[in-house]
Design an enzyme around this catalytic site. Structure first.
Site, mmCIF file in Angstrom:
data_model
loop_
_atom_site.group_PDB
_atom_site.id
_atom_site.type_symbol
_atom_site.label_atom_id
_atom_site.label_comp_id
_atom_site.label_asym_id
_atom_site.label_seq_id
_atom_site.Cartn_x
_atom_site.Cartn_y
_atom_site.Cartn_z
ATOM 1 N N ASP A 160 0.263 -3.821 -8.589
ATOM 2 C CA ASP A 160 1.286 -4.006 -7.563
ATOM 3 C C ASP A 160 1.573 -2.667 -6.898
ATOM 4 O OD1 ASP A 160 3.513 -6.027 -6.637
ATOM 5 O OD2 ASP A 160 4.526 -4.119 -6.951
ATOM 6 N N ASN A 168 7.534 -0.921 4.310
ATOM 7 C CA ASN A 168 7.668 -1.785 5.483
ATOM 8 C C ASN A 168 8.956 -1.505 6.242
ATOM 9 O OD1 ASN A 168 5.288 -3.248 5.591
ATOM 10 N ND2 ASN A 168 6.042 -4.909 4.311
ATOM 11 N N GLU A 203 1.759 -7.690 -1.784
ATOM 12 C CA GLU A 203 1.223 -6.364 -2.102
ATOM 13 C C GLU A 203 0.633 -6.306 -3.504
ATOM 14 O OE1 GLU A 203 5.692 -6.159 -3.039
ATOM 15 O OE2 GLU A 203 4.339 -7.214 -1.686
#
Length: 425
Positions: A160, A168, A203
C-alpha cells in the site's frame, strides 16, 4: 532486453508465443523506445533498423488491426524490409519481413487473434499498466494448483502506498496518478520475470511471487520498500510503501490466504508504515531432493551470505531451476513451457550475475575477476541449452547436470562461499 514494463507480455503463454513467433517481432513504445525483441529478430535483424523515419511515422499511425506492409530501407544492412504494425495498449508490435516471400498469413492471423484476445479480455489496469484484479482472479488458482502439484512455494505480497490521500489532496489527482504509474514501473523493474504485479484496489497492489517461500518473498518485499523510499518522485517528494507477505499453505482457500496477507499489511501500516510484516506460516513439508519422482533443489538457510539482494536472487534461481526441472519432465508434450522456463532462468541469471558483480566490485573483492569468468561460463552453457531447445529436445541429463552440478554444487555452494566473509557480521 528487459520486458518488465510490458505487463501483458509477462503472462507466460503470451511471452512464449511472442518470443517463439516465426517472424521477426519488435515491441516498440510510442516514443520509439525498443521494449522487446523476439528470438527471430535477434537472430536475423539489427535493432538499428528500427530507427528509420518511416518506422517512427508508422508508430503514430498504427491501430488495433495490422497496417498494410510498408517498404523500409535499413541502411545498417543495406536491405529493404516490409513492415506491418499493430497497437497493443501504449506499445506497437512490428512484424518485419525481408521479402514478400516471407509472408505468412496464417501466422499473422494468429498474432492478430492473440492481440484481440488481450485487448478484449481487458485484463490491464489502464491507469497504471499493471494487471488488474480480474486477471489476479484468473491466475491465483493456477498458481495454487501448481504449488500443490510440484511442491513449490508461492507467496503473495500486498503493498500500500503510504499517505496517498495526502498526495492527492496536496498535489492534485493528476500528480497522484503519475506517482502510481511511476511506482508500477519501479516495482516491475525490480521483480523477476516470473513474478506478477497486479493493481489490487486504489493505491494498493499485489505481487504473486512464484516459487518463493515467505522468507524469499520477505526479502523481496524489503528490497522493494528500500527502492521506493530511495526513489525521487519529483514535486511530490519522497513516498513510502507498507507491505504484507504470506506464503500459500497447502489446502487453504484463496480467501484465507489473501486474508493472511491483508492482515500482515494491516500490521505493517499500524506499526508505523514504511515497513514489511511477514506471516511466517508455510506448508511445513519436509525438505527433500525428490518429490513425486521429480528432482528438487532445496534451499537451506545456511546458503545465505548475509547480503539481501544476493540471497534473494540466489533463492529465486533455485526456484526457477525447480520450475525448469518440472518442465523438463513434460518437454515432449509441452515444449513451449520448457523453453519459457529456460528463458526465465537465463534472464534471472544475467540479472543476478550483473548485480552480484556490481556489489563485489564496490567491496574490492580480490576474486572478482575469476568470479566474472565463472559467471560467463555458466551463461555460455545456459545459452547452449537454449540453442538446443530451439532446434529440438534437450537431453534430461544435460539439464540436470547444469542445474545440480554446475550452477548449485560448483558455483553457489563452492565458489560463492569464497566471498561470504565480506558480509559476516
Amino acid at each position: 532486453m528487459p520486458n518488465n514494463d510490458i505487463a501483458w507480455l509477462t503472462e507466460p503463454h503470451t511471452q512464449a508465443f511472442f518470443m517463439q513467433f516465426p517472424l521477426p517481432l519488435a515491441m516498440v513504445g510510442r516514443d520509439g523506445s525498443v521494449k522487446q525483441l523476439n528470438h527471430c529478430f535477434n537472430e536475423t535483424m539489427k535493432s538499428s533498423c528500427l530507427a528509420s523515419a518511416p518506422l517512427q511515422k508508422l508508430l503514430q499511425k498504427s491501430g488495433g488491426e495490422f497496417s498494410d506492409a510498408i517498404s523500409v530501407r535499413c541502411e545498417e544492412s543495406a536491405t529493404n524490409l516490409l513492415v506491418r504494425a499493430v497497437s497493443v495498449g501504449d506499445n506497437t508490435i512490428m512484424v518485419l519481413q525481408k521479402s514478400i516471400e516471407d509472408e505468412r498469413s496464417a501466422d499473422l492471423a494468429s498474432l492478430q487473434h492473440r492481440v484481440h484476445e488481450l485487448e478484449e479480455t481487458n485484463l490491464l489496469d489502464r491507469q497504471t499498466g499493471a494487471w488488474n484484479r480480474l486477471h489476479f482472479d484468473r491466475v491465483i488458482g493456477i498458481e495454487m494448483g501448481r504449488s500443490l502439484r510440484y511442491h513449490q512455494p508461492v507467496s503473495l505480497i500486498l503493498l500500500d502506498l503510504d499517505h496517498f490521500k495526502w498526495i492527492n489532496d496536496g498535489h492534485g489527482r493528476a500528480k497522484g496518478d503519475a506517482v502510481l504509474r511511476e511506482l508500477v514501473k519501479l516495482l516491475n523493474a525490480s521483480i523477476r520475470t516470473s513474478d506478477i504485479l497486479f493493481r489490487w484496489a486504489g493505491e494498493e497492489f499485489a505481487i504473486l511471487a512464484t516459487c518463493s517461500s515467505f522468507r524469499g518473498a520477505g526479502i523481496l518485499a524489503e528490497i522493494l520498500r528500500n527502492k521506493v523510499a530511495a526513489r525521487d518522485f519529483g514535486a511530490v517528494g519522497p513516498v513510502t510503501i507498507s507491505l504484507g507477505v504470506a506464503e500459500y499453505v497447502s489446502g487453504e482457500s484463496e480467501e484465507d490466504w489473501t486474508k493472511r496477507a491483508d492482515a500482515a499489511l494491516f500490521a505493517a501500516k499500524e506499526g508505523g508504515r514504511n515497513r514489511v510484516v511477514v506471516d511466517e506460516h508455510d506448508s511445513s513439508e519436509p525438505s527433500t531432493t525428490v518429490a513425486e519422482g521429480m528432482l528438487h533443489l532445496s534451499w537451506h538457510e545456511s546458503y545465505n551470505c548475509g547480503q539481501p539482494v544476493i540471497d534473494w536472487e540466489h533463492q529465486g534461481l533455485f526456484d526457477l531451476g525447480n520450475a525448469l526441472m518440472n518442465a523438463l519432465f513434460t518437454q515432449d508434450e509441452k515444449p513451449e513451457e520448457f523453453s519459457l522456463a529456460l528463458e526465465n532462468l537465463l534472464t534471472a541469471m544475467l540479472q543476478h550475475f550483473a548485480d552480484e558483480e556490481a556489489i563485489l566490485a564496490k567491496l574490492n573483492y580480490d576474486g572478482l575477476e575469476a568470479h566474472v569468468d565463472a559467471h560467463a561460463q555458466l551463461v555460455e552453457r545456459a545459452f547452449q541449452l537454449r540453442d538446443s531447445a530451439i532446434v529440438g529436445k534437450v537431453p534430461m541429463g544435460e539439464v540436470i547436470d547444469f542445474l545440480v552440478n554446475e550452477m548449485v554444487a560448483r558455483h553457489f555452494l563452492k565458489m560463492d562461499r569464497q566471498f561470504h566473509h565480506l558480509f559476516a557480521i
